[in-house]
Design a protein around this motif. Structure first.
Motif, PDB file in Angstrom:
ATOM      1  N   VAL A  69     -47.976 -13.761  10.464  1.00 55.93           N
ATOM      2  CA  VAL A  69     -46.547 -14.091  10.018  1.00 55.93           C
ATOM      3  C   VAL A  69     -46.606 -14.456   8.405  1.00 55.93           C
ATOM      4  N   VAL A  70     -45.692 -14.264   7.784  1.00 56.75           N
ATOM      5  CA  VAL A  70     -45.664 -14.476   6.242  1.00 56.75           C
ATOM      6  C   VAL A  70     -44.108 -14.730   6.056  1.00 56.75           C
ATOM      7  N   LEU A  71     -44.039 -16.029   5.509  1.00 53.95           N
ATOM      8  CA  LEU A  71     -42.649 -16.524   5.065  1.00 53.95           C
ATOM      9  C   LEU A  71     -42.383 -16.357   3.648  1.00 53.95           C
ATOM     10  N   LEU A  72     -41.884 -15.366   3.234  1.00 57.62           N
ATOM     11  CA  LEU A  72     -41.510 -14.890   1.861  1.00 57.62           C
ATOM     12  C   LEU A  72     -40.412 -15.525   1.364  1.00 57.62           C
ATOM     13  N   SER A  73     -40.639 -16.334   0.281  1.00 53.62           N
ATOM     14  CA  SER A  73     -39.471 -16.952  -0.499  1.00 53.62           C
ATOM     15  C   SER A  73     -39.332 -16.757  -1.757  1.00 53.62           C
ATOM     16  N   GLY A  74     -38.270 -16.892  -2.414  1.00 55.15           N
ATOM     17  CA  GLY A  74     -37.946 -16.520  -3.870  1.00 55.15           C
ATOM     18  C   GLY A  74     -36.531 -16.834  -4.067  1.00 55.15           C
ATOM     19  N   ASP A  75     -36.319 -16.904  -5.421  1.00 54.06           N
ATOM     20  CA  ASP A  75     -34.859 -16.865  -5.841  1.00 54.06           C
ATOM     21  C   ASP A  75     -34.155 -15.673  -5.399  1.00 54.06           C
ATOM     22  N   ALA A  76     -32.579 -15.777  -5.500  1.00 53.42           N
ATOM     23  CA  ALA A  76     -31.786 -14.530  -5.350  1.00 53.42           C
ATOM     24  C   ALA A  76     -32.304 -13.670  -6.487  1.00 53.42           C
ATOM     25  N   GLY A  77     -32.377 -12.355  -6.272  1.00 57.72           N
ATOM     26  CA  GLY A  77     -32.504 -11.458  -7.319  1.00 57.72           C
ATOM     27  C   GLY A  77     -33.819 -11.346  -7.954  1.00 57.72           C
ATOM     28  N   VAL A  78     -34.796 -12.102  -7.311  1.00 54.54           N
ATOM     29  CA  VAL A  78     -36.273 -12.143  -7.925  1.00 54.54           C
ATOM     30  C   VAL A  78     -36.858 -10.993  -7.614  1.00 54.54           C
ATOM     31  N   GLY A  79     -36.356 -10.158  -6.605  1.00 54.46           N
ATOM     32  CA  GLY A  79     -36.964  -8.860  -5.876  1.00 54.46           C
ATOM     33  C   GLY A  79     -37.833  -9.152  -4.545  1.00 54.46           C
ATOM     34  N   LYS A  80     -37.284 -10.079  -3.789  1.00 55.63           N
ATOM     35  CA  LYS A  80     -37.935  -9.738  -2.374  1.00 55.63           C
ATOM     36  C   LYS A  80     -37.672  -8.617  -1.678  1.00 55.63           C
ATOM     37  N   THR A  81     -36.268  -8.370  -1.700  1.00 54.28           N
ATOM     38  CA  THR A  81     -36.289  -7.006  -0.802  1.00 54.28           C
ATOM     39  C   THR A  81     -36.837  -5.787  -1.649  1.00 54.28           C
ATOM     40  N   ARG A  82     -36.962  -5.678  -2.920  1.00 58.05           N
ATOM     41  CA  ARG A  82     -37.723  -4.716  -3.485  1.00 58.05           C
ATOM     42  C   ARG A  82     -39.175  -4.551  -3.135  1.00 58.05           C
ATOM     43  N   LEU A  83     -39.628  -5.787  -2.998  1.00 58.20           N
ATOM     44  CA  LEU A  83     -41.051  -5.857  -2.221  1.00 58.20           C
ATOM     45  C   LEU A  83     -41.048  -5.615  -1.076  1.00 58.20           C
ATOM     46  N   LEU A  84     -40.035  -5.876  -0.201  1.00 56.85           N
ATOM     47  CA  LEU A  84     -40.204  -5.672   1.341  1.00 56.85           C
ATOM     48  C   LEU A  84     -40.226  -4.189   1.558  1.00 56.85           C
ATOM     49  N   THR A  85     -39.362  -3.436   0.648  1.00 56.37           N
ATOM     50  CA  THR A  85     -39.229  -1.915   0.558  1.00 56.37           C
ATOM     51  C   THR A  85     -40.360  -1.325   0.389  1.00 56.37           C
ATOM     52  N   GLU A  86     -40.981  -1.757  -0.555  1.00 64.48           N
ATOM     53  CA  GLU A  86     -42.537  -1.190  -0.987  1.00 64.48           C
ATOM     54  C   GLU A  86     -43.301  -1.268   0.041  1.00 64.48           C
ATOM     55  N   LEU A  87     -43.334  -2.504   0.732  1.00 57.60           N
ATOM     56  CA  LEU A  87     -44.366  -2.959   1.950  1.00 57.60           C
ATOM     57  C   LEU A  87     -43.859  -1.808   3.143  1.00 57.60           C
ATOM     58  N   ARG A  88     -42.844  -1.726   3.278  1.00 53.52           N
ATOM     59  CA  ARG A  88     -42.317  -0.784   4.268  1.00 53.52           C
ATOM     60  C   ARG A  88     -42.989   0.510   4.222  1.00 53.52           C
ATOM     61  N   ASP A  89     -43.075   1.206   2.918  1.00 51.27           N
ATOM     62  CA  ASP A  89     -43.489   2.312   2.471  1.00 51.27           C
ATOM     63  C   ASP A  89     -44.998   2.390   2.679  1.00 51.27           C
ATOM     64  N   VAL A 105     -41.988   0.219  11.397  1.00 50.37           N
ATOM     65  CA  VAL A 105     -41.260  -0.787  10.606  1.00 50.37           C
ATOM     66  C   VAL A 105     -39.637  -0.922  11.303  1.00 50.37           C
ATOM     67  N   VAL A 106     -39.291  -2.305  11.644  1.00 51.49           N
ATOM     68  CA  VAL A 106     -37.985  -2.685  11.838  1.00 51.49           C
ATOM     69  C   VAL A 106     -37.785  -3.859  11.008  1.00 51.49           C
ATOM     70  N   ALA A 107     -36.366  -3.808  10.693  1.00 51.29           N
ATOM     71  CA  ALA A 107     -35.746  -4.890  10.092  1.00 51.29           C
ATOM     72  C   ALA A 107     -34.483  -5.384  10.746  1.00 51.29           C
ATOM     73  N   GLY A 108     -34.282  -6.693  10.524  1.00 49.52           N
ATOM     74  CA  GLY A 108     -32.985  -7.251  10.922  1.00 49.52           C
ATOM     75  C   GLY A 108     -32.464  -8.178   9.745  1.00 49.52           C
ATOM     76  N   HIS A 109     -31.285  -8.243   9.600  1.00 49.90           N
ATOM     77  CA  HIS A 109     -30.663  -8.877   8.256  1.00 49.90           C
ATOM     78  C   HIS A 109     -29.665 -10.124   8.985  1.00 49.90           C
ATOM     79  N   CYS A 110     -30.050 -11.090   8.306  1.00 49.47           N
ATOM     80  CA  CYS A 110     -29.072 -12.303   8.666  1.00 49.47           C
ATOM     81  C   CYS A 110     -27.848 -12.279   7.450  1.00 49.47           C
ATOM     82  N   LEU A 111     -26.724 -12.485   8.010  1.00 48.93           N
ATOM     83  CA  LEU A 111     -25.546 -12.459   7.292  1.00 48.93           C
ATOM     84  C   LEU A 111     -24.917 -13.796   7.244  1.00 48.93           C
TER      85      LEU A 111
END
Length: 983
Positions: free
Chosen positions: A46-66, A75-81
């Motif tokens: 398990v990895v807890l990935l933290s960072g500021d808004a816009g710093v690139g977390k989603t972009r990094l996770l997209t690359e991890l998915r690939d 790969v399955v993803a769920g989003h909190c709203l």
């Protein structure tokens, strides 16, 4: 403005991606991800990935998915709203179940049969119209069901579960994540939970939860930091299809602070000074957690800038100290502000300060600026003159702003901040247009100060405009000393770049207005006049003025003026022995350093470097220029006259002697803020290196053309690079057009027969020679006339220089001989007025010697290559091979790919020994050689002779072998020389 692009490449996150992939076991797989030896069950990764808004977390996770997909993972993803108090329990896991139900319906059905509670998470059953079912399901049942579903899915293939934006997660989702972190899996399951670090204020429920998760075995934390400046620059290049100026890039780097989203928004709005609207909206949301007093305080801080001292804020915020303390605590806890050890507060992001300031009403801004200005001016709070000037100007208190701006400019110049000083002085000049406000200000002195500051930041064109505008508006009763100073300053500034101003007229008018009394002012003004006249033919006037200025400087104890005049006197005679120049300029450097006359010191460094350079002593020249550059950087004036010149000349020498990595380092402006003219010059020299290494930089070179008229030296550097590239591409008309454009651009301001025309003519003829293979017979005749015209112009320049006794150094002599060599080579290749081989060999041997003496590594290698080609055609294979090997060794060291391409067939392969049997051409070969010489392609020849293209190719290969030619052009030249084909 071309539209900004979209980033498709992961930038600056390779390290984080590798760490994330490895920790999760995605790449490479880890034993601990699966059942261990002896049937022991391992904890999940398990990895807890933290960072500021816009710093690139989603972009990094997209690359991890690939990466995971490539490694055979699911790969399955769920989003909190952000539903606030109306959060839907287990929302991200409903999304995950929906994906698995689509991809693995049998698995979901099987698990649901064992764990009926799983059905409660199906997306359709949670809608208003869905079937909620009967009864209730315990949390433990749902937790077990989700765990079982993930494990069953992982039995098919390793599974990566991604939960994004956990800072918005409801309590049930957080509890389920806790369960998954602590409950072992038999199959390979990896989990990533991302969240915004800045949202975890002290009372945020996820804050304690993250701390709890971190203590579980198998759980790792990864903080995604801002991108470093180099990565931000790379991202800008990815996003922006056109090259931005270094100043524009640096501005984005500074403002974005490594936040990828901020970079994208700023690149998309490069034409605007305000924060883009979408970005501002996102930033201002952060204020929603603050109460009204808190928002009032952060608005006040935004008016101060990004940072404000506590004492100044107390006086300007307009709230009680108790309310202020509570508001500041809330802003810090909400990650809007950060504190520093010097009792000040700053915004966590500079763009947040900009967005808040832009959102203020006009009246709010004026009122808050006035509060700051009042607190600073009456001494209730400490601050700088620059702060007072800014606040007073924004508060429309122009009387206070005028005096503060002048003081701020003086302070900035005193500490080596000419960029800031120029802004302050120009603000003061704007205010001083009101005579009532400027009654106590020496406006002429202020204009000269502003001009000097603009010169120091490398913007002489703005300085000249300022001086001439003020001269035109002077009243008749202006003191003669003031007029003299303005005219001489204008003359000095006008000399620094190409323009329409008559610097000699300014110099003469200024000299006539210098007071005759032997005053301090006369000493200073004569020193300026002498410095200006060094660039004229009236050297004696310069010497007389300098001698008098030196005497007056000693009389009135003016050490800086004396240092300046000393450098002028030394630089007046370049023909003195180098040993005397070394001593004199060395003394001038020391005197400038001792007296604090930085301009004189830099000029001495530059003159010493140029003296070495003109004598071909490049090592000593580079050392002198490097000292000047370092001293300018230390003094905070890297773009000032002579400071930038030291850097540029150093880079130019590095290019000439083949120290191309040094040249690239010196022309690298990353993280700097060069003025446009300096940036263009360094870019041009950089492109010369990159183009010589085979890079295609036509677009960047063409962009420089619009600046040729502003600085002719830029044209002299960049145009030959374009001409050579067009020659390699076999575009003879583009070669000629580029040459003619340079001449048409420069001759309005330059003498018709300027010295660089010799090099331009030689390079242009060389470009035509490279294009001969594609020319028809008529085109060869036409371009031959052009080449002869260029030869004639070059010789007119050489003759004019000889008549005027101009001292031509090694460079001038080398290019003069190169001009003669290139015209003979063109005639030889084109078969027009073909010169004797002996003449061709002689002139190229002399050219090689002169370029060796000059020390130009790249051009020497090209000259050797051309000589080797002639030697090969003349039958001297050994001589050709020896020269080609020398050229190849240098080309490989430099990485000069075009030169290596030209050398491929010279001196590398055995050449068939010539004999009567092997060198005689058959009638068909003679016929084909005649057509080759006329510029026909193999296809055209095949059609004309009614044979196949392959047959033509065989004949051409035989012809090259029999004649010992390296190519079609050389074969045609040999054929004409030997009389095998008619002219």
């Amino acid at each position: 403005m071309a539209p900004a692009g979209t980033n498709q490449t992961l930038v600056g996150r390779d390290t984080e991606l590798a760490e994330l992939s490895s920790t999760l076991g995605v790449r490479p797989p880890r034993v601990s991800s699966r059942q261990g030896q002896g049937g022991q069950v391992a904890q999940p990764n398990v990895v807890l990935l933290s960072g500021d808004a816009g710093v690139g977390k989603t972009r990094l996770l997209t690359e991890l998915r690939d990466v995971a997909f490539a490694e055979g993972w699911q790969v399955v993803a769920g989003h909190c709203l952000d539903f606030g108090d109306s959060a839907l329990p287990y929302l991200p896991f409903s999304e995950v179940m929906g994906r698995l139900a689509t991809d693995l319906p049998d698995v979901v059905d099987t698990v649901a049969g064992v764990h009926p509670g799983l059905g409660r998470l199906q997306p359709g059953r949670r809608m208003l119209s869905g079937d909620a079912g009967e009864g209730t399901v315990g949390r433990t049942d749902i937790f077990d069901a989700v765990h079982a579903l993930l494990e069953a899915a992982a039995a098919k293939a390793p599974l990566l579960l991604v939960i994004e934006d956990a800072h918005w997660a409801d309590q049930s989702t957080r509890d389920l994540i806790s369960f998954l972190c602590s409950r072992p899996f038999l199959e390979p399951v990896a989990i990533v939970v991302s969240y915004r670090a800045e949202d975890l204020h002290r009372r945020h429920p996820l804050r304690a939860q993250v701390a709890e998760w971190s203590r579980i075995r198998g759980v790792e934390r990864l903080q995604l930091p801002p991108l470093d400046p180099a990565a931000v620059r790379e991202l800008i290049r990815e996003l922006h299809p056109d090259q931005l100026s270094e100043l524009g890039v640096s501005d984005i780097v500074d403002r974005a602070e490594g936040n990828a989203f901020f970079v994208e928004e700023l690149v998309g709005a490069t034409w605007a000074s305000r924060v883009p609207e979408d970005l501002a909206d996102l930033l201002l949301v952060r204020l929603d957690r603050l109460d009204e007093v808190g928002r009032q305080v952060v608005r006040a801080i935004s008016v101060a800038g990004r940072r404000v001292s506590h004492g100044l804020l107390v006086e300007a915020a307009g709230v009680s100290e108790g309310d202020l303390d509570r508001a500041l605590r809330a802003a810090v806890d909400s990650h809007v502000l950060v504190t520093s050890s010097d009792d000040s507060y700053a915004f966590r992001h500079a763009l947040l300060a900009e967005a808040i300031y832009d959102d203020l009403l006009p009246g709010e801004r004026v009122r808050l600026h006035a509060a700051y200005a009042e607190a600073l001016s009456d001494g209730r709070a400490r601050g700088t003159a620059a702060e007072l000037a800014r606040h007073a100007r924004a508060a429309r208190d122009f009387a206070t702003a005028l005096g503060a701006s002048i003081r701020a400019g003086d302070e900035a110049m005193a500490v080596g901040g000419p960029q800031e000083a120029s802004r302050h002085y120009e603000h003061a000049l704007e205010i001083a247009t009101d005579p009532k406000l400027a009654s106590d200000v020496n406006v002429t002195e202020l204009v000269v100060k502003a001009s000097d500051a603009l010169l120091a930041v490398g913007q002489p064109h703005r300085g000249l405009t300022l001086l001439e505008r003020h001269l035109s508006s002077l009243p008749d009763d202006t003191e003669t000393e003031a007029k003299a100073h303005l005219h001489l300053a204008a003359a000095q500034t006008a000399q620094l770049f190409d323009n329409d101003a008559n610097w000699e007229a300014h110099a003469d008018q200024g000299y006539d207005l210098i007071p005759v009394e032997p005053t301090r002012d006369r000493a200073r003004l004569l020193a300026i006049f002498a410095r200006v006249m060094v660039g004229s033919r009236a050297k004696e006037r310069a010497r007389e003025a300098a001698m008098e200025a030196l005497a007056l400087s000693e009389t009135h104890s003016l050490p800086k003026t004396a240092a300046d005049v000393t450098v002028t006197l030394v630089g007046l005679d370049k023909r003195v022995p180098m040993e005397e120049l070394e001593v004199a300029l060395g003394d001038a450097v020391r005197r400038g350093l001792e007296t604090g006359a930085i301009n004189s010191e830099l000029r001495a460094h530059y003159l010493l470097g140029r003296a070495y350079q003109d004598r071909g002593r490049f090592t000593e020249a580079c050392e002198a220029f490097a000292r000047g550059t370092a001293r300018a950087k230390e003094a905070g004036v890297p773009w000032a006259p002579y400071a930038f010149d030291c850097r540029f000349q150093h880079a130019q020498i590095a290019y000439v002697v083949g120290m191309w990595e040094t040249a690239l380092a010196l022309t690298d402006m990353t993280g700097q803020s060069p003025p446009p003219m300096a940036e263009d010059m360094l870019v041009a020299l950089r492109l010369a290196v990159l183009s010589a290494r085979g890079g295609a930089h036509g677009k960047e070179l063409r962009k420089l053309r619009k600046h040729w008229a502003r600085d002719g030296v830029l044209a002299i550097i960049s145009a030959p690079v374009e001409i050579e590239a067009f020659g390699r591409a076999a575009k003879p008309q583009a070669v000629v057009d580029t040459h003619d454009l340079v001449i048409d651009t420069l001759t309005p301001n330059w003498p018709e027969l300027f010295q660089a025309r010799v090099r331009l003519s030689a390079v242009t003829i060389a470009g035509l020679s490279a294009s001969v293979p594609v020319m028809s017979s008529d085109e060869r005749t036409t371009y031959a006339a052009t080449a002869e015209r260029l030869l004639a112009v070059g010789h007119r320049v050489l003759d004019a220089a000889a008549e005027s006794a101009v001292l031509w150094g090694p460079e001038g002599r080398a290019w003069g001989k190169r001009l003669d060599a290139e015209i003979l080579r063109f005639r030889w290749l084109a078969g027009i007025d073909t010169p004797p081989v002996d003449d061709l060999l002689e002139v190229w041997r002399e050219t090689v010697i002169l370029f060796e003496d000059f020390g130009h590594a790249h051009e020497t290698a090209w000259c050797r290559t051309h000589l080797a080609s002639v030697l090969r055609a003349s039958g001297d294979q050994a001589g050709a091979r020896e020269l080609a090997d020398l050229a190849r060794q240098e080309a490989q060291r430099l990485g000069a790919k075009p030169l290596l391409e030209a050398l491929k067939t010279i001196g590398t392969t055995p050449v068939r020994a010539e004999s009567a049997a092997s060198t005689s051409l058959t009638p068909r070969e003679t016929e084909i050689l005649t057509l080759v010489a006329s510029g026909r392609t193999n296809g055209e020849i095949a059609k004309q002779l009614f044979i196949s293209v392959k047959t033509v190719s065989v004949h051409v290969s035989n012809i090259l072998g029999k004649l010992g030619a390296s190519g079609r052009t050389e074969a045609a030249a040999i054929g004409r020389r030997r009389g095998l084909i008619s002219e």
